[in-house]
Structures are given as C-alpha cells and as structure tokens.
Design an enzyme around this catalytic site. Structure first.
Site, short mmCIF file in Angstrom:
data_model
loop_
_atom_site.label_atom_id
_atom_site.label_comp_id
_atom_site.label_asym_id
_atom_site.label_seq_id
_atom_site.Cartn_x
_atom_site.Cartn_y
_atom_site.Cartn_z
N ASP A 29 9.05 24.01 -10.18
CA ASP A 29 7.62 24.11 -10.48
C ASP A 29 7.45 24.29 -11.98
OD1 ASP A 29 4.94 25.15 -8.59
OD2 ASP A 29 4.86 25.33 -10.77
N ILE A 30 6.52 23.54 -12.54
CA ILE A 30 6.33 23.55 -13.99
C ILE A 30 5.77 24.89 -14.49
CG2 ILE A 30 3.96 22.60 -14.12
CD1 ILE A 30 6.91 21.34 -16.18
N GLU A 88 -3.99 22.90 -4.91
CA GLU A 88 -4.06 22.24 -6.22
C GLU A 88 -3.62 20.78 -6.14
OE1 GLU A 88 -1.89 24.36 -9.36
OE2 GLU A 88 -1.66 22.47 -10.43
N HIS A 93 3.69 20.07 0.20
CA HIS A 93 4.84 20.68 -0.48
C HIS A 93 5.07 22.10 0.01
CE1 HIS A 93 1.26 21.33 -3.00
NE2 HIS A 93 1.79 22.50 -3.35
N HIS A 95 6.67 25.75 -1.26
CA HIS A 95 7.12 26.54 -2.41
C HIS A 95 8.32 27.38 -1.98
CE1 HIS A 95 3.37 26.18 -4.97
NE2 HIS A 95 2.83 25.94 -3.78
P1 5GP Z 1 -0.59 24.27 -4.74
O1 5GP Z 1 -1.09 22.84 -4.54
O2 5GP Z 1 0.44 24.65 -3.71
O3 5GP Z 1 -1.70 25.25 -4.83
O4 5GP Z 1 0.13 24.34 -6.15
C1 5GP Z 1 0.76 23.22 -6.73
C2 5GP Z 1 1.94 23.65 -7.56
O5 5GP Z 1 2.41 22.50 -8.24
C3 5GP Z 1 1.63 24.70 -8.63
O6 5GP Z 1 2.52 25.80 -8.46
C4 5GP Z 1 1.83 23.97 -9.94
O7 5GP Z 1 2.39 24.78 -10.95
C5 5GP Z 1 2.75 22.83 -9.55
N1 5GP Z 1 2.56 21.63 -10.35
C6 5GP Z 1 1.37 21.02 -10.60
N2 5GP Z 1 1.56 19.92 -11.37
C7 5GP Z 1 2.89 19.85 -11.60
C8 5GP Z 1 3.69 18.93 -12.35
O8 5GP Z 1 3.23 17.96 -12.95
N3 5GP Z 1 5.03 19.16 -12.36
C9 5GP Z 1 5.59 20.23 -11.70
N4 5GP Z 1 6.93 20.36 -11.77
N5 5GP Z 1 4.86 21.11 -11.00
C10 5GP Z 1 3.52 20.92 -10.95
#
Ligand code: 5GP
Length: 131
Positions: A29-30, A88, A93, A95
C-alpha cells in the site's frame, strides 16, 4: 475505464510488487497504516469483494494466505491483520497489515508515507519468503 489497480497490474503505474500469479496480484500500500501493509487483489475487475464467485473468492483468500505467511516471517509483528474496506478504490482488495497491537489496524489515523528505500527494503524482505 481501467481501475487504478488494473493499471498497477498492467505496469502502467509502478508498484512494490510482493507476489503475482495468473489471477492475483499483491503489492505494498502506497500509504500504509503500518510498514509492510499489503494489498491483495484479483486481476479481474470487480468492485466489491463479495461479488466475486465462490471459486474466485476462495482462490483470492488462498493467495492472500500465502502472502500473509510470508509477511509474518519477514516483518516484526505478532500477527497479520486482515480487513476489507474498499471505499476508496472500486477494485476488490484485501488489506494485510502487520500488527502487534489493535491500534495498528486503525485505518482512521493518519496514514504513513515511507521513503522509496524503505518501501524497497520491505518488499525485498517479504518476497524472500514467497514460494
Ligand atoms: P480502500 O479502497 O480499501 O478504502 O483503500 C484503498 C487503499 O489503496 C488505501 O489504503 C490506499 O492507500 C491504497 N492506494 C490507493 N491508490 C494507490 C496506488 O496508486 N498505489 C498503491 N500501492 N496503493 C494505493
């Protein structure tokens, strides 16, 4: 339009790849909640994890297990925590987060930005344990 995660799988956006097979991809995760925080995705674009078929869901979880076992060996932690949010990025996905305390899984706290050297080191440590 391709999701940001599909662009990562395609190599159009760089990532710190942890593992890959024909149907799945895992990468750091970035903006981790803890160093080593890894995302595990199906390559197939499905927005919601629980819209995967039983077969796809099971295969993704087994792939995530392989990644989690490698993370546990590689990183200083008590366990690997698992969560699903997906608010987001509309690409299913999981985590995986190295945890020692419950607070390490707190997604509401400010996320981290690690420098590229540290991200590369974490990637190296985990991938050593991926079969
Ligand atoms: P969620 O959709 O589960 O709420 O969060 C999405 C996750 O993807 C976040 O923890 C965010 O930091 C990660 N994320 C979003 N864009 C990118 C990206 O371009 N690269 C990476 N490696 N992680 C990402």
């Amino acid at each position: 339009m391709a999701t940001i995660f599909s662009k990562i799988v395609a190599g159009e956006i760089p990532s710190y790849k942890i593992a890959e097979d024909d149907k799945h991809y895992a990468f750091l995760d970035i903006n981790p909640v803890a160093p080593g925080h890894t995302l595990v995705i199906p390559k197939k674009e499905v927005s919601y994890l629980f819209d995967l078929s039983d077969e796809e869901y099971t295969a993704l979880q087994l792939f995530a297990k392989k990644v989690a076992l490698a993370m546990k060996k590689a990183l200083p932690c008590e366990r690997i925590g698992v969560t699903v949010i997906g608010l987001e990025v509309p690409h299913a996905h999981i985590h995986l987060v190295p945890i020692t305390t419950e607070g390490d899984m707190n997604f509401s706290k400010p996320k981290m930005t690690l420098d590229p050297t540290e991200m590369a080191e974490i990637k190296e440590k985990i991938t050593k344990y991926i079969n």
